[in-house]
Write an enzyme that holds these catalytic residues in place. Structure first.
Site, mmCIF file in Angstrom:
data_model
loop_
_atom_site.group_PDB
_atom_site.id
_atom_site.type_symbol
_atom_site.label_atom_id
_atom_site.label_comp_id
_atom_site.label_asym_id
_atom_site.label_seq_id
_atom_site.Cartn_x
_atom_site.Cartn_y
_atom_site.Cartn_z
ATOM 1 N N ARG A 38 0.810 -1.219 0.000
ATOM 2 C CA ARG A 38 0.000 0.000 0.000
ATOM 3 C C ARG A 38 0.843 1.269 0.000
ATOM 4 N NH1 ARG A 38 -5.566 -0.146 1.943
ATOM 5 N NH2 ARG A 38 -6.246 -2.292 1.729
ATOM 6 N N ARG A 42 -3.456 6.887 1.031
ATOM 7 C CA ARG A 42 -3.957 8.068 1.735
ATOM 8 C C ARG A 42 -2.998 8.734 2.705
ATOM 9 N NH1 ARG A 42 -9.660 5.437 3.302
ATOM 10 N NH2 ARG A 42 -8.203 3.705 3.467
ATOM 11 N N ARG A 51 -6.769 11.961 -5.644
ATOM 12 C CA ARG A 51 -8.035 11.258 -5.440
ATOM 13 C C ARG A 51 -9.193 12.247 -5.493
ATOM 14 N NH1 ARG A 51 -11.633 9.758 -1.857
ATOM 15 N NH2 ARG A 51 -12.233 7.586 -1.504
ATOM 16 N N ASP A 88 -6.865 -2.368 -7.088
ATOM 17 C CA ASP A 88 -7.380 -3.007 -5.886
ATOM 18 C C ASP A 88 -7.613 -4.484 -6.155
ATOM 19 O OD1 ASP A 88 -8.315 -2.042 -3.111
ATOM 20 O OD2 ASP A 88 -9.764 -3.571 -3.699
ATOM 21 N N TYR A 165 -14.890 -11.338 0.732
ATOM 22 C CA TYR A 165 -15.596 -10.080 0.421
ATOM 23 C C TYR A 165 -16.882 -10.348 -0.355
ATOM 24 C CZ TYR A 165 -11.572 -7.491 2.123
ATOM 25 O OH TYR A 165 -10.600 -6.969 2.936
HETATM 26 O O1 CP3 Z 1 0.174 -1.434 -2.471
HETATM 27 C C1 CP3 Z 1 -0.162 -0.500 -3.223
HETATM 28 O O2 CP3 Z 1 0.260 0.659 -3.125
HETATM 29 C C2 CP3 Z 1 -1.103 -0.809 -4.387
HETATM 30 C C3 CP3 Z 1 -2.467 -0.547 -4.177
HETATM 31 C C4 CP3 Z 1 -3.381 -1.445 -3.386
HETATM 32 C C5 CP3 Z 1 -4.616 -0.960 -2.894
HETATM 33 N N1 CP3 Z 1 -5.316 -1.998 -2.364
HETATM 34 C C6 CP3 Z 1 -5.033 0.444 -2.990
HETATM 35 C C7 CP3 Z 1 -6.161 0.895 -2.164
HETATM 36 C C8 CP3 Z 1 -3.334 -2.805 -3.082
HETATM 37 C C9 CP3 Z 1 -2.215 -3.805 -3.325
HETATM 38 C C10 CP3 Z 1 -4.576 -3.151 -2.451
HETATM 39 C C11 CP3 Z 1 -4.915 -4.510 -2.032
HETATM 40 C C12 CP3 Z 1 -6.093 -4.734 -1.193
HETATM 41 N N2 CP3 Z 1 -7.312 -4.133 -1.260
HETATM 42 C C13 CP3 Z 1 -6.187 -5.748 -0.221
HETATM 43 C C14 CP3 Z 1 -5.111 -6.748 0.084
HETATM 44 C C15 CP3 Z 1 -3.995 -6.196 0.847
HETATM 45 C C16 CP3 Z 1 -4.296 -5.807 2.253
HETATM 46 O O3 CP3 Z 1 -4.124 -4.623 2.568
HETATM 47 O O4 CP3 Z 1 -4.684 -6.676 3.020
HETATM 48 C C17 CP3 Z 1 -7.474 -5.699 0.337
HETATM 49 C C18 CP3 Z 1 -7.993 -6.562 1.469
HETATM 50 C C19 CP3 Z 1 -8.188 -4.686 -0.336
HETATM 51 C C20 CP3 Z 1 -9.619 -4.296 -0.150
HETATM 52 C C21 CP3 Z 1 -9.711 -2.872 0.177
HETATM 53 N N3 CP3 Z 1 -9.604 -1.869 -0.759
HETATM 54 C C22 CP3 Z 1 -9.833 -2.271 1.453
HETATM 55 C C23 CP3 Z 1 -9.997 -3.021 2.755
HETATM 56 C C24 CP3 Z 1 -9.773 -0.870 1.257
HETATM 57 C C25 CP3 Z 1 -9.812 0.212 2.296
HETATM 58 C C26 CP3 Z 1 -11.144 0.820 2.395
HETATM 59 C C27 CP3 Z 1 -11.194 1.959 3.392
HETATM 60 O O5 CP3 Z 1 -12.066 2.807 3.186
HETATM 61 O O6 CP3 Z 1 -10.402 1.997 4.321
HETATM 62 C C28 CP3 Z 1 -9.639 -0.648 -0.122
HETATM 63 C C29 CP3 Z 1 -9.530 0.655 -0.796
HETATM 64 C C30 CP3 Z 1 -8.155 1.040 -1.188
HETATM 65 N N4 CP3 Z 1 -7.328 0.232 -1.925
HETATM 66 C C31 CP3 Z 1 -7.491 2.276 -0.929
HETATM 67 C C32 CP3 Z 1 -6.247 2.196 -1.568
HETATM 68 C C33 CP3 Z 1 -5.203 3.279 -1.651
HETATM 69 C C34 CP3 Z 1 -8.078 3.461 -0.201
HETATM 70 C C35 CP3 Z 1 -9.056 4.112 -1.110
HETATM 71 C C36 CP3 Z 1 -9.254 5.574 -0.871
HETATM 72 O O7 CP3 Z 1 -10.147 5.906 -0.079
HETATM 73 O O8 CP3 Z 1 -8.537 6.381 -1.496
#
Ligand code: CP3
Length: 378
Positions: A38, A42, A51, A88, A165
């Site tokens: 990640r 944010r 964003r 994602d 999910y």
């Molecule tokens: O690593 C990186 O920089 C690449 C980007 C990346 C994202 N998600 C960006 C993201 C990667 C590799 C993921 C994987 C991901 N997404 C996982 C597996 C890895 C882990 O962290 O366990 C999972 C479980 C997800 C599902 C998901 N997507 C969640 C739980 C969330 C957070 C939601 C929240 O509101 O907190 C996301 C959204 C997400 N994916 C964000 C980012 C930067 C935040 C979105 C935003 O509000 O800008």
């Protein structure tokens, strides 16, 4: 293998910094390579600005130029050794028409869930190149823009993690629906996981063809399973994926990293499932992991992301402790044990990477008379 010898045979530009690929192949490096799960997100003010410009997280993912910009943001701030595609894991269930959306503070949600054998049966397996073309466009845009600066990582969720999910309809604390389904209707669960394994294999192969040089499978929720359930419902499908992936592209190996959060007790089994490297969270000691599987796979990890809330002295001490735990020699990729928190101060990430640059060369001194492989910074 020097930088020059990993130059691709196609029109792609040569790779200027190959530490990450060398470490994945357990070859000597000048210092421990590092990237962060990640790393684009944010905690970076420049990410929040992009964003806002895009409107939503999925709009950011769907626009290849903006996705490319945010992928490069952490690399412009910190001297990291790899880029990871900005996207994602939930793009696959979204392409299965489950209707992904995000609620602030609650995380991802689906309009439709998949819980019955009929619903599993009705689920279509997407064609990655057609239905997820925006991801492939982002991959090739990023690869072009990187211009050989560092390797690009593509990724997917594991079938089990995606299923949690899809069945729960979003994030879950107890996994009650997906576990009930696993125990009540194991055949339907297997059918769902098999469909997802096919979808993930196709998706990762499309990313590799579009330019991803390494792929990581995120099994964020594998550690929520019992040992026999993990083997049967998670690892088995990651193994199926690994056996169907393109393993060589442009004359170079495409390494696969498997990351099961809380999977430390199953390291031996994960290390024989077809991965080149295993990602570790902070609950497993690297010294112990290396002893158990270091002869088979590279190891990636494993700083507790919450250490980045401490002051720079404490961050440096933890980096030093982890380097010492792995010990001397190749095969270690430094990373966090899970994604970086949105509340992290970017200055603390700088302190972390600086400490690694300072402390890790001592663990890669060549035996006398041996000429170290040439390394270049981007
Ligand atoms: O690593 C990186 O920089 C690449 C980007 C990346 C994202 N998600 C960006 C993201 C990667 C590799 C993921 C994987 C991901 N997404 C996982 C597996 C890895 C882990 O962290 O366990 C999972 C479980 C997800 C599902 C998901 N997507 C969640 C739980 C969330 C957070 C939601 C929240 O509101 O907190 C996301 C959204 C997400 N994916 C964000 C980012 C930067 C935040 C979105 C935003 O509000 O800008």
């Amino acid at each position: 293998m020097t930088s020059a010898s990993v130059a691709s045979s196609s029109t792609a530009s040569p790779l200027h910094n190959d530490r990450f690929l060398r470490a994945l192949a357990r070859q000597p490096v000048d210092r421990t390579p590092v990237w962060m799960m990640r790393q684009a997100g944010r905690y970076l003010p420049e990410y929040r600005a992009k964003r806002a410009e895009a409107g939503s997280f999925m709009d950011l993912c769907r626009n290849q130029d903006l996705a490319c910009e945010v992928t490069l943001q952490p690399l412009d701030r910190f001297p990291l050794d790899a880029a990871i595609l900005f996207s994602d894991i939930l793009t696959i269930p979204d392409a299965m028409d489950l209707g992904l959306y995000f609620v602030t503070g609650e995380g991802p949600k689906f309009r439709k869930t998949v819980r019955t054998p009929e619903e599993v049966d009705a689920l279509k397996v997407p064609d990655a190149e057609r239905d997820l073309d925006y991801v492939m466009r982002a991959v090739s845009t990023i690869r072009g823009e990187l211009n050989g600066r560092v390797p690009l990582i593509g990724f997917s969720g594991s079938p089990w993690t995606l299923a949690t999910y899809m069945v729960e309809g979003g994030s879950s604390k107890d996994f009650r629906h997906v576990k009930a389904m696993l125990y009540d209707t194991p055949d339907a669960m297997h059918q769902l996981l098999d469909k997802l394994a096919h979808a993930v294999t196709d998706y990762l192969n499309a990313q590799i063809r579009a330019g991803a040089q390494v792929v990581q499978i995120f099994d964020t929720w594998g550690g929520a399973l019992s040992t026999p359930a993990y083997m049967e419902f998670s690892l088995r499908y990651m193994e199926q994926i690994a056996s169907g992936l393109i393993r060589e592209q442009d004359g170079r190996r495409v390494p696969v990293i498997m990351f099961t959060k809380n999977g430390g007790q199953w390291l031996e089994q994960i290390a024989t499932a077809g991965a080149d490297a295993v990602g570790l969270d902070w609950s497993t000691e690297l010294s112990n992991a290396r002893q158990r599987v270091g002869h088979r796979v590279a190891l990636q990890g494993n700083l507790d992301p919450n250490v980045l809330f401490a002051r720079s002295g404490a961050i440096r001490a933890e980096v030093g402790r982890i380097l010492e735990s792995y010990g001397s020699g190749p095969g270690h990729i430094f990373n966090l044990g899970h994604g970086v928190s949105q509340f992290t101060n970017p200055d603390n990430v700088s302190a972390f990477v600086d400490a690694l640059h300072d402390l890790s060369p001592a663990y890669h001194r060549q035996p006398q008379g041996d000429i170290p492989a040439r390394q270049q910074d981007s």
